[in-house]
Design a protein around this motif. Structure first.
Motif, mmCIF file in Angstrom:
data_model
loop_
_atom_site.group_PDB
_atom_site.id
_atom_site.type_symbol
_atom_site.label_atom_id
_atom_site.label_comp_id
_atom_site.label_asym_id
_atom_site.label_seq_id
_atom_site.Cartn_x
_atom_site.Cartn_y
_atom_site.Cartn_z
ATOM 1 N N ARG A 144 0.823 -1.207 0.000
ATOM 2 C CA ARG A 144 0.000 0.000 0.000
ATOM 3 C C ARG A 144 0.861 1.262 0.000
ATOM 4 N NH1 ARG A 144 -3.511 1.558 5.176
ATOM 5 N NH2 ARG A 144 -1.378 1.903 5.901
ATOM 6 N N GLU A 145 1.939 1.268 0.798
ATOM 7 C CA GLU A 145 2.798 2.445 0.862
ATOM 8 C C GLU A 145 3.479 2.708 -0.481
ATOM 9 O OE1 GLU A 145 2.932 4.634 3.364
ATOM 10 O OE2 GLU A 145 1.324 3.373 4.143
ATOM 11 N N VAL A 146 3.875 1.634 -1.161
ATOM 12 C CA VAL A 146 4.483 1.789 -2.494
ATOM 13 C C VAL A 146 3.461 2.370 -3.465
ATOM 14 C CG1 VAL A 146 5.453 0.550 -4.469
ATOM 15 C CG2 VAL A 146 6.173 -0.050 -2.151
ATOM 16 N N ALA A 147 2.206 1.888 -3.372
ATOM 17 C CA ALA A 147 1.145 2.393 -4.254
ATOM 18 C C ALA A 147 0.866 3.866 -3.988
ATOM 19 C CB ALA A 147 -0.124 1.570 -4.042
ATOM 20 N N VAL A 148 0.912 4.269 -2.708
ATOM 21 C CA VAL A 148 0.673 5.668 -2.350
ATOM 22 C C VAL A 148 1.799 6.558 -2.858
ATOM 23 C CG1 VAL A 148 0.520 7.284 -0.410
ATOM 24 C CG2 VAL A 148 -0.765 5.139 -0.358
ATOM 25 N N VAL A 149 3.038 6.068 -2.789
ATOM 26 C CA VAL A 149 4.176 6.834 -3.304
ATOM 27 C C VAL A 149 4.047 7.008 -4.820
ATOM 28 C CG1 VAL A 149 6.673 6.754 -3.708
ATOM 29 C CG2 VAL A 149 5.764 6.197 -1.457
ATOM 30 N N ALA A 150 3.619 5.939 -5.496
ATOM 31 C CA ALA A 150 3.467 6.002 -6.958
ATOM 32 C C ALA A 150 2.322 6.918 -7.363
ATOM 33 C CB ALA A 150 3.246 4.601 -7.517
ATOM 34 N N ASN A 151 1.257 6.933 -6.538
ATOM 35 C CA ASN A 151 0.094 7.766 -6.841
ATOM 36 C C ASN A 151 -0.459 8.318 -5.527
ATOM 37 O OD1 ASN A 151 -2.169 9.024 -7.781
ATOM 38 N ND2 ASN A 151 -3.165 7.177 -8.597
ATOM 39 N N ARG A 156 -6.312 3.436 -0.533
ATOM 40 C CA ARG A 156 -6.248 1.974 -0.564
ATOM 41 C C ARG A 156 -6.287 1.407 0.855
ATOM 42 N NH1 ARG A 156 -2.053 -1.233 -4.501
ATOM 43 N NH2 ARG A 156 -2.666 -3.368 -3.983
ATOM 44 N N THR A 157 -7.210 0.512 1.109
ATOM 45 C CA THR A 157 -7.317 -0.111 2.429
ATOM 46 C C THR A 157 -6.588 -1.453 2.431
ATOM 47 O OG1 THR A 157 -9.398 -1.183 1.810
ATOM 48 C CG2 THR A 157 -9.535 0.960 2.918
ATOM 49 N N ILE A 158 -6.314 -1.939 3.626
ATOM 50 C CA ILE A 158 -5.691 -3.257 3.778
ATOM 51 C C ILE A 158 -6.781 -4.256 4.132
ATOM 52 C CG2 ILE A 158 -4.041 -4.625 5.107
ATOM 53 C CD1 ILE A 158 -2.449 -2.081 5.561
ATOM 54 N N GLN A 159 -6.895 -5.290 3.320
ATOM 55 C CA GLN A 159 -7.939 -6.285 3.543
ATOM 56 C C GLN A 159 -7.331 -7.669 3.707
ATOM 57 O OE1 GLN A 159 -11.203 -6.238 0.780
ATOM 58 N NE2 GLN A 159 -11.230 -4.011 0.605
ATOM 59 N N LEU A 160 -7.945 -8.452 4.587
ATOM 60 C CA LEU A 160 -7.609 -9.862 4.742
ATOM 61 C C LEU A 160 -8.857 -10.666 4.429
ATOM 62 C CD1 LEU A 160 -5.373 -10.311 7.916
ATOM 63 C CD2 LEU A 160 -4.743 -10.662 5.532
ATOM 64 N N GLY A 161 -8.901 -11.223 3.250
ATOM 65 C CA GLY A 161 -10.107 -11.936 2.851
ATOM 66 C C GLY A 161 -11.158 -10.975 2.327
ATOM 67 N N ARG A 162 -12.292 -11.523 1.989
ATOM 68 C CA ARG A 162 -13.353 -10.736 1.377
ATOM 69 C C ARG A 162 -14.070 -9.874 2.423
ATOM 70 N NH1 ARG A 162 -17.196 -14.244 -2.252
ATOM 71 N NH2 ARG A 162 -15.143 -14.641 -3.178
ATOM 72 N N GLY A 163 -13.941 -8.550 2.268
ATOM 73 C CA GLY A 163 -14.669 -7.641 3.131
ATOM 74 C C GLY A 163 -14.085 -7.434 4.520
#
Length: 262
Positions: A144-151, A156-163
């Protein structure tokens, strides 16, 4: 991980015993709440992201180890598969049993074993170490941190499994745990090196005690023990074992002044 034989499970030299123990080590490294759900709905295992990751790590490590043993050590395929699976599961679930001297394996395999010791089993299991669920949250937070740096505009939330969205507070605690964990490992390795231990032995001794595995690498490998260490070094390792078993935070909180204030 203790056995009634000096050679641990290898003393029995019986593949049937190896596979039976291997199966129950695998179960013990699984979240017991998941066993309860799986008893009624077996598909619950495969719907759980932590268990899938747990199984994936074991399968990849086992296949890698078995392949290396066949190529580099001329093991027969059946022995390589059994030995690889047993040692990978034994060390990852922090059981500590041994059927083979992995000290004579390829150096790359020994360092992979060290990584498995740190990962450990699932949360809510009998296993020690960091736990697979924390590794998942840590990796997802890093992505997520890499994605935030790129954009910078991305949300973006952190999810474990569906929902199942992981709260930011939980993520912070996981990141804090890893900072403490790595810091303790570095300090522990440095302290043990003061007693004359080489880097591999010092690092693996600190790791195996903090993760409550049992055997390490170097002079504390599966065919060695800790009896030769100085008494002060043993007391330090006792402290590391307590830290690891009580999940670090519990013990360190005792050293904070506010813990003792009303």
């Amino acid at each position: 991980g203790f056995s009634t034989r000096n050679a641990s499970i290898a003393a029995y030299a019986d593949p049937r015993i190896d596979w039976i123990i291997l199966f129950f080590m695998l179960l013990a490294g699984t979240n017991f709440a998941l066993h309860y759900r799986g008893w009624r709905r077996p598909l619950a295992y495969f719907r759980d992201p932590e268990w899938r990751a747990y199984l994936a790590v074991i399968l990849v490590a086992t296949l890698t180890t078995a392949g290396a043993l066949c190529i580099a050590s001329d093991y027969p395929l059946t022995r390589a598969a059994r030995s690889a699976a047993f040692q990978v599961i034994s060390l990852m679930t922090t059981t500590g049993f041994a059927t083979d001297d992995y000290e004579v394996w390829h150096p790359a395999l020994r360092w992979m074993i060290l990584i498995l010791m740190v990962i450990g089993g699932c949360g809510g299991s009998t296993a020690g170490a960091a736990k697979v669920v924390r590794i998942l949250v840590f990796v997802k937070a890093a992505v997520r941190e890499v994605a935030v740096v790129a954009n910078p505009r991305v949300v973006r939330t952190i999810q474990l499994g569906r929902g199942r969205i992981i709260d930011a507070v939980v993520t912070q605690k996981v990141l804090g745990f890893f900072i403490l964990f790595v810091s303790i490992l570095v300090i522990g390795t440095g302290v043990l090196s003061l007693f004359g231990l080489d880097l591999e032995t010092a690092l693996s001794a600190a790791t195996t005690c903090l993760t409550n595995v049992g055997p390490g690498l170097g002079d504390v490998g599966p065919t060695d023990n800790f009896a030769w260490l100085a008494p002060s070094a043993k007391w330090f390792l006792v402290f590391l074992m307590l830290l690891g078993r009580l999940e670090v935070y519990t013990v360190l909180a005792l050293f904070l002044p506010q813990t003792w204030k009303r």
